[in-house]
Enzyme design. Structure first.
Site, PDB file in Angstrom:
ATOM      1  N   HIS A 156       0.832  -1.208   0.000  1.00  0.00           N
ATOM      2  CA  HIS A 156       0.000   0.000   0.000  1.00  0.00           C
ATOM      3  C   HIS A 156       0.861   1.250   0.000  1.00  0.00           C
ATOM      4  CE1 HIS A 156      -3.259  -2.757   1.139  1.00  0.00           C
ATOM      5  NE2 HIS A 156      -4.080  -1.805   0.748  1.00  0.00           N
ATOM      6  N   LYS A 160      -0.842   4.959   4.635  1.00  0.00           N
ATOM      7  CA  LYS A 160      -1.795   4.038   5.281  1.00  0.00           C
ATOM      8  C   LYS A 160      -1.449   3.901   6.754  1.00  0.00           C
ATOM      9  CE  LYS A 160      -3.939  -0.494   4.730  1.00  0.00           C
ATOM     10  NZ  LYS A 160      -5.283   0.067   4.954  1.00  0.00           N
TER      11      LYS A 160
HETATM   12  P1  NAP Z   1      -7.417   9.781   4.034  1.00  0.00           P
HETATM   13  O1  NAP Z   1      -7.134  10.389   2.702  1.00  0.00           O
HETATM   14  O2  NAP Z   1      -6.454  10.004   5.159  1.00  0.00           O
HETATM   15  O3  NAP Z   1      -8.871  10.285   4.492  1.00  0.00           O
HETATM   16  C1  NAP Z   1      -9.402  10.166   5.775  1.00  0.00           C
HETATM   17  C2  NAP Z   1     -10.199  11.420   6.022  1.00  0.00           C
HETATM   18  O4  NAP Z   1     -10.918  11.308   7.249  1.00  0.00           O
HETATM   19  C3  NAP Z   1      -9.300  12.671   6.130  1.00  0.00           C
HETATM   20  O5  NAP Z   1      -9.777  13.673   5.259  1.00  0.00           O
HETATM   21  C4  NAP Z   1      -9.492  13.079   7.594  1.00  0.00           C
HETATM   22  O6  NAP Z   1      -9.394  14.483   7.779  1.00  0.00           O
HETATM   23  C5  NAP Z   1     -10.889  12.595   7.842  1.00  0.00           C
HETATM   24  N1  NAP Z   1     -11.256  12.531   9.248  1.00  0.00           N
HETATM   25  C6  NAP Z   1     -10.468  12.265  10.327  1.00  0.00           C
HETATM   26  N2  NAP Z   1     -11.201  12.357  11.447  1.00  0.00           N
HETATM   27  C7  NAP Z   1     -12.468  12.670  11.053  1.00  0.00           C
HETATM   28  C8  NAP Z   1     -13.681  12.906  11.745  1.00  0.00           C
HETATM   29  N3  NAP Z   1     -13.764  12.887  13.087  1.00  0.00           N
HETATM   30  N4  NAP Z   1     -14.792  13.208  11.032  1.00  0.00           N
HETATM   31  C9  NAP Z   1     -14.758  13.254   9.703  1.00  0.00           C
HETATM   32  N5  NAP Z   1     -13.632  13.076   8.971  1.00  0.00           N
HETATM   33  C10 NAP Z   1     -12.509  12.776   9.662  1.00  0.00           C
HETATM   34  O7  NAP Z   1      -7.595   8.215   3.902  1.00  0.00           O
HETATM   35  P2  NAP Z   1      -8.241   7.393   2.680  1.00  0.00           P
HETATM   36  O8  NAP Z   1      -7.162   6.862   1.819  1.00  0.00           O
HETATM   37  O9  NAP Z   1      -9.347   8.179   2.093  1.00  0.00           O
HETATM   38  O10 NAP Z   1      -8.824   6.148   3.472  1.00  0.00           O
HETATM   39  C11 NAP Z   1      -9.860   6.289   4.421  1.00  0.00           C
HETATM   40  C12 NAP Z   1     -10.113   4.931   5.069  1.00  0.00           C
HETATM   41  O11 NAP Z   1     -10.589   4.022   4.068  1.00  0.00           O
HETATM   42  C13 NAP Z   1      -8.844   4.279   5.661  1.00  0.00           C
HETATM   43  O12 NAP Z   1      -9.200   3.562   6.815  1.00  0.00           O
HETATM   44  C14 NAP Z   1      -8.398   3.332   4.562  1.00  0.00           C
HETATM   45  O13 NAP Z   1      -7.633   2.247   5.048  1.00  0.00           O
HETATM   46  C15 NAP Z   1      -9.730   2.866   4.041  1.00  0.00           C
HETATM   47  N6  NAP Z   1      -9.754   2.345   2.672  1.00  0.00           N
HETATM   48  C16 NAP Z   1     -10.673   1.378   2.443  1.00  0.00           C
HETATM   49  C17 NAP Z   1     -10.823   0.848   1.197  1.00  0.00           C
HETATM   50  C18 NAP Z   1     -11.902  -0.188   0.980  1.00  0.00           C
HETATM   51  O14 NAP Z   1     -12.060  -0.649  -0.158  1.00  0.00           O
HETATM   52  N7  NAP Z   1     -12.620  -0.589   2.012  1.00  0.00           N
HETATM   53  C19 NAP Z   1     -10.005   1.286   0.140  1.00  0.00           C
HETATM   54  C20 NAP Z   1      -9.069   2.290   0.394  1.00  0.00           C
HETATM   55  C21 NAP Z   1      -8.973   2.821   1.669  1.00  0.00           C
HETATM   56  P3  NAP Z   1      -7.953  15.255   7.692  1.00  0.00           P
HETATM   57  O15 NAP Z   1      -7.672  15.312   6.212  1.00  0.00           O
HETATM   58  O16 NAP Z   1      -8.203  16.574   8.290  1.00  0.00           O
HETATM   59  O17 NAP Z   1      -6.993  14.409   8.457  1.00  0.00           O
END
Ligand code: NAP
Length: 267
Positions: A156, A160
Site C-alpha cells: 500500500h 496508510k
Molecule cells: P485519508 O485520505 O487520510 O482520508 C481520511 C479522512 O478522514 C481525512 O480527510 C481526515 O481528515 C478525515 N477525518 C479524520 N477524522 C475525522 C472525523 N472525526 N470526522 C470526519 N472526517 C474525519 O484516507 P483514505 O485513503 O481516504 O482512506 C480512508 C479509510 O478508508 C482508511 O481507513 C483506509 O484504510 C480505508 N480504505 C478502504 C478501502 C476499501 O475498499 N474498504 C479502500 C481504500 C482505503 P484530515 O484530512 O483533516 O486528516
C-alpha cells in the site's frame, strides 16, 4: 424511484472525495450532508474541489447531523477510532452504516454485530470494496484447499495507518476457514532481524509493504511440492472501490443484520 439519502464521513479524504463524486452522480442517491472534523457549519461547495456540489452542509457533530437530516445510510471513510464511533452512533439513530474504513478490531466488529442484532438494522463493513480484490480473496480460498503453505504480501501507499491491511486479514480469515492450522517454514527457523518472517495468522505469514506510488495491491503466494501459484490484485486508483461502495449502499437498505465483506452481498 425511492431515493437513498446518504451522509458521507471523511469527504476531504482520498476515498471520501471519490465517494462524494459517486453519490452525487448516482441518480437514486441523494447526498444530504457530510461529516468532517473541520469546516463545521460551512457548505461543502465552500471547500476547494467541491464547488460543483450544491446545498450539502458540513457537520462536525454526528448526533446534531443525524438529528437535523433524515438519512438512510452513512458512508464512513475516516479512521478506525472515528469510524467505530460513527457506525455505532448511526445505528443508534436508525441509520445503516456502510463502512470502508479499515483497522477495526475483532471486538469492534463483534460489538457492531450485536448492535445490529439489537436494532434489527443492516450494516456493511468491507475492508476492500474492489470487486477484483474480492475475487482474489475467493480464488485464494479455493486454492488453499490444495495448497496449505501460504504467504500474503500486501502493498500500500505510505500514508496508510494500519498494518496489516484489512484485506490481508480478511484473506487470512477466509483461508483459515478451509485450511487446517499449520505452522509454516522450518520448525527451527530463527529471525536474525525482528519481523523478517512477517506477521503470523494461524501459521500463515503476512507481509506489509509501504511505499509512495502504490495504491492498494496484494498477492497471495501458495506453495506445494515443485510448484507455486500466485494470485494477485492491483487497484491503480480509488475509483476502483466505488462500484463496490455503490452496491453496498443499495444492498444495506435491504439488510437487517451485520455483514462483513463485500463477497457476502455479491450474487
Ligand atoms: P485519508 O485520505 O487520510 O482520508 C481520511 C479522512 O478522514 C481525512 O480527510 C481526515 O481528515 C478525515 N477525518 C479524520 N477524522 C475525522 C472525523 N472525526 N470526522 C470526519 N472526517 C474525519 O484516507 P483514505 O485513503 O481516504 O482512506 C480512508 C479509510 O478508508 C482508511 O481507513 C483506509 O484504510 C480505508 N480504505 C478502504 C478501502 C476499501 O475498499 N474498504 C479502500 C481504500 C482505503 P484530515 O484530512 O483533516 O486528516
Amino acid at each position: 424511484m425511492n431515493m437513498i439519502k446518504v451522509v458521507i464521513a471523511g469527504p476531504r479524504g482520498r476515498m471520501g472525495r471519490e465517494a462524494v463524486e459517486m453519490v452525487t452522480k448516482t441518480e437514486q442517491f441523494e447526498l444530504l450532508a457530510v461529516l468532517d472534523h473541520k469546516n463545521n457549519g460551512m457548505m461543502l461547495s465552500d471547500i476547494p474541489g467541491f464547488q460543483a456540489v450544491h446545498r450539502v452542509p458540513v457537520y462536525t457533530d454526528i448526533e446534531k447531523c443525524l438529528e437535523e437530516v433524515k438519512a438512510d445510510v452513512l458512508i464512513d471513510l475516516t479512521t478506525p477510532e472515528v469510524g467505530m464511533y460513527h457506525a455505532k452512533t448511526a445505528l443508534n439513530y436508525g441509520v445503516r452504516p456502510v463502512v470502508g474504513t479499515t483497522g477495526f478490531t475483532k471486538e469492534d466488529l463483534q460489538e457492531l454485530e450485536q448492535i445490529c442484532r439489537d436494532k434489527n438494522l443492516g450494516c456493511i463493513i468491507a475492508p476492500n470494496f474492489a470487486i477484483g480484490a474480492v475475487l482474489m480473496m475467493k480464488f485464494s480460498q479455493m486454492a488453499a484447499k490444495y495448497f496449505k503453505d501460504i504467504e500474503i504480501i500486501e502493498m500500500h501507499h505510505d500514508q496508510k495507518l494500519d498494518a496489516p491491511s484489512g484485506t490481508a486479514v480478511k484473506t487470512a480469515e477466509m483461508i483459515a476457514a478451509v485450511r487446517e492450522s499449520k505452522k509454516q517454514g522450518h520448525p527451527n527457523e530463527k529471525e536474525t532481524l525482528d519481523g523478517a518472517r512477517g506477521a503470523d495468522y494461524d501459521g500463515m505469514k503476512i507481509h506489509s509493504v509501504r511505499l509512495p506510488g502504490l495504491i492498494a495491491h496484494q498477492q497471495v503466494l501458495l506453495g506445494s511440492d515443485g510448484q507455486t501459484l500466485t494470485i494477485r490484485h492491483d487497484s491503480y486508483n480509488r475509483s476502483s472501490f466505488m462500484s463496490g461502495v455503490k452496491a453496498a449502499v443499495e444492498s444495506v437498505m435491504k439488510q437487517n443484520s451485520f455483514i462483513y465483506g463485500l463477497e457476502n452481498i455479491l450474487e
